[in-house]
Design an enzyme around this catalytic site. Structure first.
Site, PDB file in Angstrom:
ATOM      1  N   HIS A 134      28.606  23.245 -27.825  1.00 44.67           N
ATOM      2  CA  HIS A 134      27.649  22.634 -28.740  1.00 44.67           C
ATOM      3  C   HIS A 134      27.557  23.372 -30.069  1.00 44.67           C
ATOM      4  O   HIS A 134      26.573  23.246 -30.803  1.00 44.67           O
ATOM      5  CB  HIS A 134      26.280  22.479 -28.071  1.00 44.67           C
ATOM      6  CG  HIS A 134      26.225  21.214 -27.248  1.00 44.67           C
ATOM      7  ND1 HIS A 134      27.228  20.887 -26.372  1.00 44.67           N
ATOM      8  CD2 HIS A 134      25.338  20.202 -27.194  1.00 44.67           C
ATOM      9  CE1 HIS A 134      26.946  19.729 -25.807  1.00 44.67           C
ATOM     10  NE2 HIS A 134      25.796  19.285 -26.298  1.00 44.67           N
ATOM     11  N   ASP A 195      15.138  23.730 -28.257  1.00 45.52           N
ATOM     12  CA  ASP A 195      14.584  22.367 -28.236  1.00 45.52           C
ATOM     13  C   ASP A 195      15.349  21.476 -27.267  1.00 45.52           C
ATOM     14  O   ASP A 195      14.790  20.615 -26.614  1.00 45.52           O
ATOM     15  CB  ASP A 195      14.681  21.731 -29.631  1.00 45.52           C
ATOM     16  CG  ASP A 195      13.793  22.435 -30.621  1.00 45.52           C
ATOM     17  OD1 ASP A 195      12.905  23.194 -30.196  1.00 45.52           O
ATOM     18  OD2 ASP A 195      13.988  22.237 -31.840  1.00 45.52           O
ATOM     19  N   GLU A 305       5.897  24.036 -33.857  1.00 44.18           N
ATOM     20  CA  GLU A 305       7.074  23.760 -34.703  1.00 44.18           C
ATOM     21  C   GLU A 305       6.633  22.917 -35.893  1.00 44.18           C
ATOM     22  O   GLU A 305       5.546  22.330 -35.882  1.00 44.18           O
ATOM     23  CB  GLU A 305       8.157  22.994 -33.920  1.00 44.18           C
ATOM     24  CG  GLU A 305       8.932  23.872 -32.964  1.00 44.18           C
ATOM     25  CD  GLU A 305      10.276  23.287 -32.534  1.00 44.18           C
ATOM     26  OE1 GLU A 305      10.622  22.161 -32.963  1.00 44.18           O
ATOM     27  OE2 GLU A 305      10.966  23.971 -31.756  1.00 44.18           O
TER      28      GLU A 305
HETATM   29  P1  FAD Z   1      29.292  27.214 -27.247  1.00 41.92           P
HETATM   30  O1  FAD Z   1      29.201  26.336 -28.421  1.00 41.92           O
HETATM   31  O2  FAD Z   1      30.180  26.777 -26.160  1.00 41.92           O
HETATM   32  O3  FAD Z   1      29.585  28.701 -27.664  1.00 41.92           O
HETATM   33  C1  FAD Z   1      28.940  29.308 -28.760  1.00 41.92           C
HETATM   34  C2  FAD Z   1      29.486  30.712 -29.006  1.00 41.92           C
HETATM   35  O4  FAD Z   1      29.111  31.560 -27.939  1.00 41.92           O
HETATM   36  C3  FAD Z   1      31.008  30.778 -29.059  1.00 41.92           C
HETATM   37  O5  FAD Z   1      31.396  31.785 -29.947  1.00 41.92           O
HETATM   38  C4  FAD Z   1      31.394  31.132 -27.646  1.00 41.92           C
HETATM   39  O6  FAD Z   1      32.650  31.774 -27.573  1.00 41.92           O
HETATM   40  C5  FAD Z   1      30.251  32.044 -27.252  1.00 41.92           C
HETATM   41  N1  FAD Z   1      29.933  31.971 -25.829  1.00 41.92           N
HETATM   42  C6  FAD Z   1      29.718  30.878 -25.067  1.00 41.92           C
HETATM   43  N2  FAD Z   1      29.413  31.241 -23.816  1.00 41.92           N
HETATM   44  C7  FAD Z   1      29.436  32.584 -23.788  1.00 41.92           C
HETATM   45  C8  FAD Z   1      29.204  33.563 -22.787  1.00 41.92           C
HETATM   46  N3  FAD Z   1      28.893  33.228 -21.552  1.00 41.92           N
HETATM   47  N4  FAD Z   1      29.304  34.863 -23.122  1.00 41.92           N
HETATM   48  C9  FAD Z   1      29.624  35.246 -24.387  1.00 41.92           C
HETATM   49  N5  FAD Z   1      29.870  34.365 -25.366  1.00 41.92           N
HETATM   50  C10 FAD Z   1      29.769  33.055 -25.071  1.00 41.92           C
HETATM   51  N6  FAD Z   1      19.839  26.537 -30.905  1.00 41.92           N
HETATM   52  C11 FAD Z   1      18.625  27.080 -30.888  1.00 41.92           C
HETATM   53  O7  FAD Z   1      18.482  28.290 -31.004  1.00 41.92           O
HETATM   54  N7  FAD Z   1      17.508  26.307 -30.745  1.00 41.92           N
HETATM   55  C12 FAD Z   1      17.582  24.965 -30.552  1.00 41.92           C
HETATM   56  O8  FAD Z   1      16.574  24.308 -30.414  1.00 41.92           O
HETATM   57  C13 FAD Z   1      18.874  24.365 -30.542  1.00 41.92           C
HETATM   58  N8  FAD Z   1      19.010  23.050 -30.337  1.00 41.92           N
HETATM   59  C14 FAD Z   1      20.247  22.503 -30.329  1.00 41.92           C
HETATM   60  C15 FAD Z   1      20.373  21.128 -30.096  1.00 41.92           C
HETATM   61  C16 FAD Z   1      21.616  20.546 -30.063  1.00 41.92           C
HETATM   62  C17 FAD Z   1      21.733  19.070 -29.791  1.00 41.92           C
HETATM   63  C18 FAD Z   1      22.769  21.318 -30.309  1.00 41.92           C
HETATM   64  C19 FAD Z   1      24.112  20.689 -30.331  1.00 41.92           C
HETATM   65  C20 FAD Z   1      22.656  22.680 -30.560  1.00 41.92           C
HETATM   66  C21 FAD Z   1      21.400  23.283 -30.556  1.00 41.92           C
HETATM   67  N9  FAD Z   1      21.234  24.653 -30.772  1.00 41.92           N
HETATM   68  C22 FAD Z   1      19.992  25.206 -30.751  1.00 41.92           C
HETATM   69  C23 FAD Z   1      22.377  25.511 -31.066  1.00 41.92           C
HETATM   70  C24 FAD Z   1      22.922  26.167 -29.815  1.00 41.92           C
HETATM   71  O9  FAD Z   1      22.045  27.160 -29.352  1.00 41.92           O
HETATM   72  C25 FAD Z   1      24.257  26.849 -30.108  1.00 41.92           C
HETATM   73  O10 FAD Z   1      25.155  25.941 -30.666  1.00 41.92           O
HETATM   74  C26 FAD Z   1      24.856  27.406 -28.832  1.00 41.92           C
HETATM   75  O11 FAD Z   1      25.942  28.203 -29.151  1.00 41.92           O
HETATM   76  C27 FAD Z   1      25.322  26.286 -27.986  1.00 41.92           C
HETATM   77  O12 FAD Z   1      25.501  26.712 -26.679  1.00 41.92           O
HETATM   78  P2  FAD Z   1      26.821  26.344 -25.924  1.00 41.92           P
HETATM   79  O13 FAD Z   1      26.561  26.720 -24.532  1.00 41.92           O
HETATM   80  O14 FAD Z   1      27.270  24.969 -26.158  1.00 41.92           O
HETATM   81  O15 FAD Z   1      27.805  27.404 -26.621  1.00 41.92           O
END
Ligand code: FAD
Length: 553
Positions: A134, A195, A305
């Protein structure tokens, strides 16, 4: 020589050689001089020696990419021959698509350690943990590297609640939605959320994890008690505030640069059954910020918020987006005569339990709202279960999927802006550059610096209070290339405007292309970040999609 005598002798010799980098687990596994029965055990011994002694002795002889992939010996599964349309090549942002060498579904942390140690045998292969993908700008991608599917850690993808000690142990690839559901079964819940909850624990902890509870408990990174991490040298390590603390704080908010989080221990609190969910509207920014700051200092509501909306009847960005229920409507005649191009609203929530007397809840709400200066007739509220409240964006996701805009590109921009500059930011950005909205939610609310641990890797603006600003842009169902480019260009314009005006700000979920920009982003924390990198991932194997460091050998 009998095995009984032979085995301890060879084991000691091999351990000695391992300590001097002359032999590795791989070498042992394939050695024809050691009897079959002893080979596997010795390989384990060397592996354990290397891990426990935290040495550099994993220096295997350099191998070609092909042979590394061929020899990758894990319990989980590996997909080769990927294209740019495979899930490992894409993310929620939909702006970048990068083809990895392979997509790996590990069976557990030991598989992840093996993958990293194999990657280290090549001078070029990188490893990216992919949570739920994400990210917006390819942060979880690995161009010509190995992408690890954290969500598929097989039977190890557990969620263990410890009721007595009020914590939950979760694997790094678990979604927060599943953490919520499991914990609620025990009447418990984590303290700090995002969120949207279909994000992985490891993914949000690598950034910060921010929502309307962060003013009280800090970001999600402030609620972690312990981590299990596989570092960039392929060593599995448990760390906390008191054990391997440098690794612990490096990894929290560390953009995946120092290790892969395979388990996290998260603090819990008693969960409420219900929330009173409220929105109140402002026409003046200074009244909106004064009330928002009052609320985060007073700890009255459990969630605070703020949002910016367009002062129009646009169904997505204007007045109709404010009411909380279909029987409520926004009557603009209640607005003051003179209003600007945008309006603001605070979104608040108060926790309560089913058996609480409703008049007590009402009295509390009135007491907390009494001090605020919103437009009195523009107040909306509903009662919701705690679970539905926390899953509010997951519910919105269903609608967005229905209209075909969930899987299209999302050029989002997130930043933290210092309280000192937020009024000027309002004038030049909200009321000017994006006065027509961003075709999606536009968030801004204050946070307290004191709730963030400065030992973590996150960098913040200088002031005690700073504002999260989030431009959550959606495109049309079949967007033209020019629509996306325009949105990205507007994001760049905003960042450049902040720089030109000397605003104290930091990008959240940062994205930069050059070391110079990263250096500027980290400011006086850059040296610490670089030192941490050389300690825990000296070959820059991990999270190449962040584009902070270049793989070296
Ligand atoms: P990924 O996108 O898969 O990874 C993000 C980064 O972390 C990459 O560099 C990856 O290599 C690294 N990573 C992933 N897993 C691990 C692990 N286990 N150990 C070490 N590194 C790792 N953020 C907020 O703070 N508050 C919000 O309210 C919020 N709302 C969101 C709503 C939506 C619809 C979306 C799309 C994003 C939102 N985000 C929010 C952002 C979100 O927190 C970040 O994009 C987060 O990185 C997404 O998590 P993911 O599991 O998809 O990580």
């Amino acid at each position: 020589m009998g095995h009984q005598i032979f085995f301890p002798f060879v084991a000691c010799t091999i351990a000695l050689l391992a300590s001097s980098s002359l032999v590795s687990a791989e070498v042992v596994k394939h050695s024809s001089h050691i009897p079959n029965s002893a080979r596997k055990m010795l390989a384990c011994l060397v592996e354990r020696f290397v891990a426990e002694n935290d040495t550099d002795s994993i220096l295997e002889p350099e191998k070609s990419e092909d042979s590394i992939l061929k020899d990758l010996d894990i319990e989980g599964s590996i997909d080769y021959g990927l294209t740019t349309t495979d899930i490992a090549s894409k993310d929620f942002g939909g702006i970048y698509a990068v083809k990895p060498l392979a997509f790996i579904r590990p069976a557990g942390a030991d598989d992840i350690a093996r993958v990293i140690r194999s990657a280290l045998q090549s001078p070029t292969i990188t490893v990216a943990a992919r949570g739920n993908g994400h990210s917006i700008n390819g942060q979880a991608m690995a161009d010509h590297g190995l992408v690890i599917d954290m969500k598929s850690m097989g039977h190890n993808n557990r969620i263990d609640v410890n009721v007595a000690s009020m914590y939950v142990d979760v694997c790094g690839g678990v979604l927060w939605t599943d953490v919520l559901k499991r914990c609620l079964g025990y009447g418990l819940a984590p303290k700090s959320w995002t969120d949207y909850l279909d994000l992985t624990v490891g993914g949000t902890l690598s950034n910060a994890g921010v929502s309307g509870q962060a003013f009280r408990f800090g970001p999600q990174t402030s609620t972690v008690m312990e981590l299990e991490v596989v570092t960039g040298i392929g060593v599995k390590t448990v760390c906390s505030n008191s054990q391997n603390s440098e690794l612990f704080f490096s990894v929290l908010g560390g953009l995946g640069q120092f290790g892969i989080i395979t388990r996290a221990r998260i603090m819990l609190q008693h969960a409420p059954d219900m929330v009173r969910w409220i929105r109140v509207v402002y026409s003046e920014f200074d009244e909106f910020t004064r009330d928002a700051e009052l609320l985060i200092m007073s700890e009255s509501f459990n969630y605070v918020e703020g949002f910016v909306i367009v002062n129009s009847d646009d169904p997505v960005t204007g007045w109709p987006s404010v009411p909380l229920a279909s029987n409520q409507s926004f009557d603009p005649t209640h607005l003051p005569k003179k209003t600007g191009p945008v309006l603001y609203f605070l979104e608040l929530a108060l926790h309560y339990n089913k058996h609480d007397d409703s008049s007590t809840v009402n009295t509390l709400v009135e007491k907390f709202l009494r001090r605020l200066t919103f437009v009195e007739q523009l107040r909306f509220e509903i009662d919701s279960t705690y679970m539905d409240f926390l899953l509010r964006v997951n519910h919105a996701e269903q609608a967005a999927r229905g209209s075909g805009i969930w899987d299209t590109p999302h050029p989002w921009l997130n930043m933290f802006v210092s309280k000192r500059d937020i009024a000027a930011f309002n004038r030049v950005v909200f009321q000017n550059i994006i006065k027509g909205g961003v075709n999606g939610p536009l968030l801004t609310y204050p946070l307290l610096r004191s709730k963030w641990d400065s030992r973590s890797s996150v960098v913040l603006p200088q002031s005690d209070i700073f504002y999260l600003v989030a431009l959550l842009r959606f495109t049309h169902a079949h967007p033209k290339e020019s629509e996306i480019k325009q949105m990205v260009a507007q994001n760049n314009e905003i960042v450049q405007t902040c720089i030109k005006n000397g605003f104290d700000f930091k990008l959240y979920l940062p994205h930069y292309e050059s070391t110079v920009e990263w250096k500027k982003h980290f400011g006086d924390q850059w040296i610490r970040f670089v030192e941490r990198k050389s300690q825990f991932d000296p070959k820059a194997v991990l999270a190449p999609g962040q584009k902070i460091f270049t793989r070296n050998d």
